[in-house]
Design an enzyme around this catalytic site. Structure first.
Site, PDB file in Angstrom:
ATOM      1  N   TYR A   1      70.074  38.371  24.258  1.00 29.97           N
ATOM      2  CA  TYR A   1      70.926  39.017  25.274  1.00 29.97           C
ATOM      3  C   TYR A   1      70.766  40.535  25.261  1.00 29.97           C
ATOM      4  CZ  TYR A   1      73.026  34.750  26.922  1.00 29.97           C
ATOM      5  OH  TYR A   1      73.187  33.526  27.516  1.00 29.97           O
TER       6      TYR A   1
ATOM      7  N   GLN B   1      75.425  32.898  40.736  1.00 30.76           N
ATOM      8  CA  GLN B   1      75.224  32.303  39.408  1.00 30.76           C
ATOM      9  C   GLN B   1      74.659  33.367  38.457  1.00 30.76           C
ATOM     10  OE1 GLN B   1      73.280  28.168  39.787  1.00 30.76           O
ATOM     11  NE2 GLN B   1      72.723  29.241  41.668  1.00 30.76           N
ATOM     12  N   ASN B   2      74.262  34.495  39.029  1.00 31.42           N
ATOM     13  CA  ASN B   2      73.594  35.522  38.240  1.00 31.42           C
ATOM     14  C   ASN B   2      74.599  36.322  37.433  1.00 31.42           C
ATOM     15  OD1 ASN B   2      71.353  34.616  39.575  1.00 31.42           O
ATOM     16  ND2 ASN B   2      71.307  36.290  41.058  1.00 31.42           N
TER      17      ASN B   2
ATOM     18  N   ASP C   1      73.595  39.345  36.217  1.00 29.34           N
ATOM     19  CA  ASP C   1      72.923  40.649  36.086  1.00 29.34           C
ATOM     20  C   ASP C   1      73.680  41.810  36.745  1.00 29.34           C
ATOM     21  OD1 ASP C   1      70.451  39.464  38.516  1.00 29.34           O
ATOM     22  OD2 ASP C   1      72.405  40.402  38.866  1.00 29.34           O
TER      23      ASP C   1
ATOM     24  N   HIS D   1      79.174  32.498  36.559  1.00 32.43           N
ATOM     25  CA  HIS D   1      78.639  32.351  35.187  1.00 32.43           C
ATOM     26  C   HIS D   1      78.901  33.587  34.338  1.00 32.43           C
ATOM     27  CE1 HIS D   1      75.618  29.133  36.772  1.00 32.43           C
ATOM     28  NE2 HIS D   1      76.819  28.637  36.551  1.00 32.43           N
TER      29      HIS D   1
ATOM     30  N   CYS E   1      85.478  38.191  23.214  1.00 37.11           N
ATOM     31  CA  CYS E   1      85.718  37.860  21.812  1.00 37.11           C
ATOM     32  C   CYS E   1      85.835  36.345  21.661  1.00 37.11           C
ATOM     33  CB  CYS E   1      87.025  38.523  21.340  1.00 37.11           C
ATOM     34  SG  CYS E   1      87.513  37.958  19.699  1.00 37.11           S
TER      35      CYS E   1
ATOM     36  N   CYS F   1      89.785  35.834  20.367  1.00 29.58           N
ATOM     37  CA  CYS F   1      91.001  36.010  21.192  1.00 29.58           C
ATOM     38  C   CYS F   1      90.693  36.132  22.679  1.00 29.58           C
ATOM     39  CB  CYS F   1      91.745  37.262  20.712  1.00 29.58           C
ATOM     40  SG  CYS F   1      90.860  38.789  21.056  1.00 29.58           S
TER      41      CYS F   1
ATOM     42  N   CYS G   1      85.388  41.908  17.133  1.00 30.06           N
ATOM     43  CA  CYS G   1      86.502  42.333  17.965  1.00 30.06           C
ATOM     44  C   CYS G   1      87.398  43.326  17.218  1.00 30.06           C
ATOM     45  CB  CYS G   1      87.309  41.071  18.326  1.00 30.06           C
ATOM     46  SG  CYS G   1      88.877  41.379  19.125  1.00 30.06           S
TER      47      CYS G   1
ATOM     48  N   ALA H   1      63.274  36.582  49.211  1.00 28.14           N
ATOM     49  CA  ALA H   1      64.588  36.964  49.756  1.00 28.14           C
ATOM     50  C   ALA H   1      64.613  38.441  50.148  1.00 28.14           C
ATOM     51  CB  ALA H   1      65.654  36.685  48.697  1.00 28.14           C
TER      52      ALA H   1
HETATM   53  C1  BV8 Z   1      79.579  22.504  32.500  1.00 29.62           C
HETATM   54  C2  BV8 Z   1      74.703  32.044  32.204  1.00 29.62           C
HETATM   55  C3  BV8 Z   1      81.178  21.005  31.651  1.00 29.62           C
HETATM   56  C4  BV8 Z   1      74.050  32.254  30.892  1.00 29.62           C
HETATM   57  C5  BV8 Z   1      73.951  29.893  33.041  1.00 29.62           C
HETATM   58  C6  BV8 Z   1      73.016  16.539  33.918  1.00 29.62           C
HETATM   59  C7  BV8 Z   1      73.289  16.525  35.281  1.00 29.62           C
HETATM   60  C8  BV8 Z   1      74.131  17.470  35.865  1.00 29.62           C
HETATM   61  C9  BV8 Z   1      74.720  18.461  35.076  1.00 29.62           C
HETATM   62  C10 BV8 Z   1      74.429  18.461  33.732  1.00 29.62           C
HETATM   63  C11 BV8 Z   1      73.593  17.537  33.149  1.00 29.62           C
HETATM   64  N1  BV8 Z   1      73.510  17.814  31.838  1.00 29.62           N
HETATM   65  C12 BV8 Z   1      74.263  18.902  31.561  1.00 29.62           C
HETATM   66  C13 BV8 Z   1      74.851  19.268  32.692  1.00 29.62           C
HETATM   67  C14 BV8 Z   1      75.770  20.360  32.858  1.00 29.62           C
HETATM   68  C15 BV8 Z   1      75.026  21.683  32.887  1.00 29.62           C
HETATM   69  C16 BV8 Z   1      73.868  21.662  33.872  1.00 29.62           C
HETATM   70  O1  BV8 Z   1      74.064  21.782  35.070  1.00 29.62           O
HETATM   71  N2  BV8 Z   1      72.653  21.513  33.313  1.00 29.62           N
HETATM   72  C17 BV8 Z   1      71.481  21.469  34.182  1.00 29.62           C
HETATM   73  C18 BV8 Z   1      70.352  22.290  33.534  1.00 29.62           C
HETATM   74  C19 BV8 Z   1      71.054  20.010  34.366  1.00 29.62           C
HETATM   75  N3  BV8 Z   1      76.012  22.628  33.339  1.00 29.62           N
HETATM   76  C20 BV8 Z   1      76.792  23.220  32.430  1.00 29.62           C
HETATM   77  O2  BV8 Z   1      76.698  23.069  31.230  1.00 29.62           O
HETATM   78  C21 BV8 Z   1      77.879  24.094  33.013  1.00 29.62           C
HETATM   79  N4  BV8 Z   1      79.121  23.741  32.396  1.00 29.62           N
HETATM   80  O3  BV8 Z   1      79.086  21.628  33.154  1.00 29.62           O
HETATM   81  O4  BV8 Z   1      80.679  22.333  31.717  1.00 29.62           O
HETATM   82  C22 BV8 Z   1      82.459  21.121  30.936  1.00 29.62           C
HETATM   83  C23 BV8 Z   1      83.628  20.877  31.651  1.00 29.62           C
HETATM   84  C24 BV8 Z   1      84.837  20.933  30.965  1.00 29.62           C
HETATM   85  C25 BV8 Z   1      84.857  21.299  29.603  1.00 29.62           C
HETATM   86  C26 BV8 Z   1      83.654  21.587  28.936  1.00 29.62           C
HETATM   87  C27 BV8 Z   1      82.447  21.508  29.598  1.00 29.62           C
HETATM   88  C28 BV8 Z   1      77.618  25.556  32.698  1.00 29.62           C
HETATM   89  C29 BV8 Z   1      76.347  25.994  33.379  1.00 29.62           C
HETATM   90  C30 BV8 Z   1      76.206  27.499  33.255  1.00 29.62           C
HETATM   91  C31 BV8 Z   1      75.041  27.832  32.348  1.00 29.62           C
HETATM   92  N5  BV8 Z   1      74.851  29.278  32.335  1.00 29.62           N
HETATM   93  N6  BV8 Z   1      73.839  31.219  33.022  1.00 29.62           N
HETATM   94  C32 BV8 Z   1      72.873  33.179  31.014  1.00 29.62           C
HETATM   95  O5  BV8 Z   1      72.496  33.576  32.141  1.00 29.62           O
HETATM   96  O6  BV8 Z   1      72.332  33.506  29.950  1.00 29.62           O
HETATM   97  S1  BV8 Z   1      72.972  28.980  34.053  1.00 29.62           S
HETATM   98  C33 BV8 Z   1      71.566  29.823  34.490  1.00 29.62           C
HETATM   99  O7  BV8 Z   1      70.889  28.938  35.414  1.00 29.62           O
HETATM  100  C34 BV8 Z   1      71.759  31.098  35.265  1.00 29.62           C
HETATM  101  O8  BV8 Z   1      73.091  31.440  35.556  1.00 29.62           O
HETATM  102  C35 BV8 Z   1      71.026  30.790  36.574  1.00 29.62           C
HETATM  103  O9  BV8 Z   1      71.509  31.489  37.631  1.00 29.62           O
HETATM  104  C36 BV8 Z   1      71.336  29.362  36.663  1.00 29.62           C
HETATM  105  C37 BV8 Z   1      70.670  28.555  37.716  1.00 29.62           C
HETATM  106  O10 BV8 Z   1      69.331  28.897  37.753  1.00 29.62           O
HETATM  107  P1  BV8 Z   1      68.837  29.617  39.108  1.00 29.62           P
HETATM  108  O11 BV8 Z   1      69.703  30.792  39.371  1.00 29.62           O
HETATM  109  O12 BV8 Z   1      68.738  28.611  40.180  1.00 29.62           O
HETATM  110  O13 BV8 Z   1      67.441  30.165  38.681  1.00 29.62           O
HETATM  111  P2  BV8 Z   1      66.074  29.351  38.597  1.00 29.62           P
HETATM  112  O14 BV8 Z   1      65.116  30.188  37.837  1.00 29.62           O
HETATM  113  O15 BV8 Z   1      66.358  27.945  38.148  1.00 29.62           O
HETATM  114  O16 BV8 Z   1      65.595  29.238  40.114  1.00 29.62           O
HETATM  115  C38 BV8 Z   1      65.200  30.418  40.793  1.00 29.62           C
HETATM  116  C39 BV8 Z   1      64.926  29.988  42.208  1.00 29.62           C
HETATM  117  O17 BV8 Z   1      64.639  31.147  42.966  1.00 29.62           O
HETATM  118  C40 BV8 Z   1      63.724  29.068  42.329  1.00 29.62           C
HETATM  119  O18 BV8 Z   1      64.034  28.039  43.239  1.00 29.62           O
HETATM  120  C41 BV8 Z   1      62.627  29.991  42.898  1.00 29.62           C
HETATM  121  O19 BV8 Z   1      61.761  29.306  43.778  1.00 29.62           O
HETATM  122  C42 BV8 Z   1      63.444  30.977  43.677  1.00 29.62           C
HETATM  123  N7  BV8 Z   1      62.837  32.306  43.806  1.00 29.62           N
HETATM  124  C43 BV8 Z   1      62.105  32.977  42.882  1.00 29.62           C
HETATM  125  N8  BV8 Z   1      61.773  34.200  43.373  1.00 29.62           N
HETATM  126  C44 BV8 Z   1      62.318  34.282  44.617  1.00 29.62           C
HETATM  127  C45 BV8 Z   1      62.997  33.084  44.897  1.00 29.62           C
HETATM  128  N9  BV8 Z   1      63.632  32.862  46.055  1.00 29.62           N
HETATM  129  C46 BV8 Z   1      63.603  33.847  46.976  1.00 29.62           C
HETATM  130  N10 BV8 Z   1      62.977  35.029  46.787  1.00 29.62           N
HETATM  131  C47 BV8 Z   1      62.333  35.283  45.624  1.00 29.62           C
HETATM  132  N11 BV8 Z   1      61.695  36.462  45.457  1.00 29.62           N
HETATM  133 ZN    ZN Z   2      89.451  39.141  19.341  1.00 29.62          ZN
END
Ligand code: BV8
Ligand code: ZN
Length: 255
Positions: free
Chosen positions: A67, A101-102, A104, A129, A137, A140, A161, A245
């Site tokens: 990070y 979702q970003n 940044d 996200h 923290c 807390c 913290c 984009a």
């Molecule tokens: C939750 C923060 C439950 C961190 C991120 C099976 C099926 C369905 C769901 C799940 C499953 N197994 C697990 C899950 C749940 C899981 C999930 O969805 N997994 C996926 C991988 C299958 N989800 C979770 O865990 C979420 N939480 O479900 O909790 C729960 C409920 C109650 C109690 C407890 C738990 C949490 C998900 C959040 C994860 N954190 N980010 C960090 O950034 O370090 S996700 C991460 O992926 C980023 O945020 C990112 O934004 C996100 C999605 O990716 P994209 O943004 O789409 O980026 P990507 O590279 O994939 O795609 C880029 C696209 O842009 C491409 O299509 C490309 O063609 C295009 N592109 C590229 N350049 C350009 C362009 N387009 C236009 N112009 C350009 N120039």
């Molecule tokens: Zn704390």
């Protein structure tokens, strides 16, 4: 102008309320690597290794190192023409909600740049996200602005913290973690109220964020997609504009 672009422009012109769902692709032209593309962030690591609470518990130093590297990289990036076109559109009049979702912070910087001395709030994003430039923290839940430097020299040196001595972590949602419930509710509410959902630069594989556009569709709304490639949402999009984009959004959203 392509036929798709003129159809998409008409949908934007006719829209009463717009919701945007953006992903890493909108920041690609700013130099922020995407998650799943070539050279993507996950290339050298797999999400399970880094963006999960288990990874942080197992090796907080490695997670902080990743990070800290991403923070430095994002700090040197600036919003691109795509971020700015969205911000200007949101400030220009049509009620628009930007859900991202970003982590940044580039949508926020674009909103402030586009607003100048005006009020940026109509263009500020709903960050489902979290944000990489904020710390949270583990003990807390206190949020604080990101520390300028993170000492990853040893587990003992990692940031703690000031209130409760808990381990600080980046204020982002990891895989397997629930999104903030009021943030999710807000995102789905604005999507439900919108009659047009503009999906930009997301592979639409991460849930629940990828389901936000479905709320617009369920309420009879329309989907327009901007991406370099087809995604699981393409089949439900009225129009898919294939291309960068940073080039397509200014044309799509120009008055
Ligand atoms: C939750 C923060 C439950 C961190 C991120 C099976 C099926 C369905 C769901 C799940 C499953 N197994 C697990 C899950 C749940 C899981 C999930 O969805 N997994 C996926 C991988 C299958 N989800 C979770 O865990 C979420 N939480 O479900 O909790 C729960 C409920 C109650 C109690 C407890 C738990 C949490 C998900 C959040 C994860 N954190 N980010 C960090 O950034 O370090 S996700 C991460 O992926 C980023 O945020 C990112 O934004 C996100 C999605 O990716 P994209 O943004 O789409 O980026 P990507 O590279 O994939 O795609 C880029 C696209 O842009 C491409 O299509 C490309 O063609 C295009 N592109 C590229 N350049 C350009 C362009 N387009 C236009 N112009 C350009 N120039
Ligand atoms: Zn704390």
């Amino acid at each position: 102008m392509t036929q798709e672009m003129s159809r998409a422009r008409r949908l934007v012109a006719e829209a009463g309320r717009v919701v945007v769902l953006s992903g890493a692709g909108i920041s690609a032209e700013s130099g922020v690597p995407t998650f799943r593309g070539e050279g993507g962030l996950w290339r050298s690591y797999r999400p399970e290794e880094l963006a999960t609470p288990e990874a942080f518990a197992r090796d907080p130093r490695l997670v902080w190192e990743w990070y800290a590297w991403r923070r430095e990289l994002v700090a040197s990036c600036i919003p691109n023409a795509g971020h700015l076109a969205l911000a200007r559109f949101a400030l220009a009049g049509t009620p628009t909600a930007i859900v991202t979702q970003n982590v940044d912070g580039l949508h926020t910087r674009a909103a402030e740049e586009a607003a100048g001395t005006g009020d940026p709030s109509p263009a500020l994003p709903i960050e489902v996200h979290g944000a990489i430039h904020r710390d949270k923290c583990s003990g807390c839940d206190a949020r604080t602005p990101a520390l300028p430097e993170v000492d990853v020299s040893s587990p003992q040196a990692l940031p703690r913290c000031a209130e409760c001595e808990g381990m600080l972590r980046p204020d982002v949602v990891w895989f397997g973690e629930a999104l903030e419930s009021e943030v999710v509710a807000h995102a789905f509410r604005v999507a439900h109220e919108a009659d047009l959902c503009l999906v930009v630069g997301t592979s639409a594989v991460v849930h629940p964020a990828a389901s936000v556009p479905l709320a617009t569709l369920q309420n009879g709304g329309t989907l327009v997609e901007v991406n370099l490639e087809r995604t699981p949402l393409t089949g439900q999009a009225e129009v898919t504009l294939l291309g960068p984009a940073g080039e397509l959004l200014p044309e799509l959203l120009a008055g």
